[in-house]
Design an enzyme around this catalytic site. Structure first.
Site, PDB file in Angstrom:
ATOM      1  N   ASN A  14      -5.215  -8.041   4.816  1.00  0.00           N
ATOM      2  CA  ASN A  14      -4.896  -6.894   6.303  1.00  0.00           C
ATOM      3  C   ASN A  14      -6.019  -6.816   6.935  1.00  0.00           C
ATOM      4  O   ASN A  14      -6.195  -6.602   7.907  1.00  0.00           O
ATOM      5  CB  ASN A  14      -4.100  -5.886   5.589  1.00  0.00           C
ATOM      6  CG  ASN A  14      -2.573  -5.902   5.734  1.00  0.00           C
ATOM      7  OD1 ASN A  14      -1.871  -6.586   6.513  1.00  0.00           O
ATOM      8  ND2 ASN A  14      -1.867  -5.831   4.444  1.00  0.00           N
ATOM      9  N   ARG A  96      -6.539   3.076  -4.900  1.00  0.00           N
ATOM     10  CA  ARG A  96      -6.628   4.411  -5.073  1.00  0.00           C
ATOM     11  C   ARG A  96      -5.995   5.351  -4.578  1.00  0.00           C
ATOM     12  O   ARG A  96      -5.838   5.149  -3.368  1.00  0.00           O
ATOM     13  CB  ARG A  96      -8.162   4.931  -5.302  1.00  0.00           C
ATOM     14  CG  ARG A  96      -9.100   4.115  -6.267  1.00  0.00           C
ATOM     15  CD  ARG A  96     -10.472   4.794  -6.098  1.00  0.00           C
ATOM     16  NE  ARG A  96     -10.817   6.141  -6.163  1.00  0.00           N
ATOM     17  CZ  ARG A  96     -10.805   6.760  -7.447  1.00  0.00           C
ATOM     18  NH1 ARG A  96     -10.811   6.175  -8.567  1.00  0.00           N
ATOM     19  NH2 ARG A  96     -10.754   8.194  -7.441  1.00  0.00           N
ATOM     20  N   HIS A 114       2.464  -0.286   4.143  1.00  0.00           N
ATOM     21  CA  HIS A 114       3.292  -0.559   3.109  1.00  0.00           C
ATOM     22  C   HIS A 114       4.365  -1.505   2.921  1.00  0.00           C
ATOM     23  O   HIS A 114       4.932  -1.662   4.187  1.00  0.00           O
ATOM     24  CB  HIS A 114       3.804   0.949   2.929  1.00  0.00           C
ATOM     25  CG  HIS A 114       4.874   0.943   1.450  1.00  0.00           C
ATOM     26  ND1 HIS A 114       4.149   0.942   0.078  1.00  0.00           N
ATOM     27  CD2 HIS A 114       6.074   0.821   1.372  1.00  0.00           C
ATOM     28  CE1 HIS A 114       5.192   1.073  -0.467  1.00  0.00           C
ATOM     29  NE2 HIS A 114       6.251   1.073  -0.058  1.00  0.00           N
ATOM     30  N   ASP A 150       3.164   7.590   0.437  1.00  0.00           N
ATOM     31  CA  ASP A 150       3.878   6.912   1.661  1.00  0.00           C
ATOM     32  C   ASP A 150       4.638   7.507   2.429  1.00  0.00           C
ATOM     33  O   ASP A 150       5.868   7.261   2.862  1.00  0.00           O
ATOM     34  CB  ASP A 150       4.568   5.459   1.095  1.00  0.00           C
ATOM     35  CG  ASP A 150       3.502   4.681   0.114  1.00  0.00           C
ATOM     36  OD1 ASP A 150       2.489   4.551   0.727  1.00  0.00           O
ATOM     37  OD2 ASP A 150       3.950   4.102  -0.702  1.00  0.00           O
ATOM     38  N   GLU A 179       2.836  -8.029   8.086  1.00  0.00           N
ATOM     39  CA  GLU A 179       1.792  -7.131   7.786  1.00  0.00           C
ATOM     40  C   GLU A 179       0.787  -7.471   8.888  1.00  0.00           C
ATOM     41  O   GLU A 179      -0.137  -6.397   9.278  1.00  0.00           O
ATOM     42  CB  GLU A 179       1.362  -7.043   6.500  1.00  0.00           C
ATOM     43  CG  GLU A 179       2.510  -6.271   5.569  1.00  0.00           C
ATOM     44  CD  GLU A 179       1.956  -6.109   4.199  1.00  0.00           C
ATOM     45  OE1 GLU A 179       0.632  -5.982   3.916  1.00  0.00           O
ATOM     46  OE2 GLU A 179       3.036  -6.079   3.226  1.00  0.00           O
TER      47      GLU A 179
END
Length: 206
Positions: A14, A96, A114, A150, A179
């Protein structure tokens, strides 16, 4: 023009899609720094090939709290001009959980992607969760990061239909393609000041 910092832990596909879109003048933002918590992250070399500076803030063996670590990240971000007033931080496979203090300092300036249609299937193994649940559709969500898992305000979503013979791998591949489309779009909207956050909602201007 705003300054962009991207946090990665692995290949950063991404990250690559965002940086290539910037290189093609599709996003009016300066790619200031790519930071990895792992020195062996393949995305570091990809970023360097695309002409973006990189730094490593290694997390393995780090002694201190999550906030102690994040302060090192913030130090690097600020050194490269990614500030709370003129910066955007993109999480691109950053493995993380960032601290509430980091989120507060960069409120509505940290975004993540996500592989599910949030609020459904947050956390890990989202594609597997969708398949096991028997969902007919999945997809991906770009959202602002808050102190939850999220749970931040949603910016853009893309829908992917689940096929009868889908596996976790095949579904993941199709979601990843989406994505790579919507994450650069979200960055572009932010760079152009076209996103306004009102409570849990985002208002997108065109």
């Amino acid at each position: 023009m705003k300054n962009l910092g991207i946090l990665i832990s692995g290949r950063g596909s991404n990250m690559e899609s965002i940086l290539k879109a910037i290189a093609k003048k599709k996003i009016p933002i300066t790619p200031s720094i790519v930071i990895s918590n792992r020195p062996d992250a393949k995305g570091l070399k990809i970023a360097e090939k695309l002409g973006v500076k990189t730094e490593v803030v290694e997390s393995k063996g780090f002694k201190g709290t999550r906030w102690d670590y994040d302060q090192e990240i913030i130090r690097v971000l600020k050194k490269h001009g990614v500030s709370q007033k003129n910066g955007l931080v993109c999480l691109a496979g950053f493995m993380r959980i960032i601290s509430p203090e980091f989120v507060k300092k960069y409120k509505n300036r940290i975004i993540n992607i996500h592989p599910a249609l949030l609020p459904s299937f947050p956390g890990l193994d989202s594609q597997r969760q969708a398949l096991e649940y028997g969902s007919k559709y999945s997809g991906c969500t770009v959202h602002f990061v808050n102190a939850g898992m999220d749970t931040g305000p949603i910016i853009i979503q893309a829908v992917v239909k689940i096929k009868e013979d889908d596996t976790e791998e095949s579904l993941s591949k199709r979601i990843l393609k989406e994505e790579h489309k919507i994450y650069p779009k979200a960055v572009s909207l932010f760079a152009q000041d076209k996103i306004k956050v009102q409570g849990r909602k985002t208002i997108i201007s065109v």
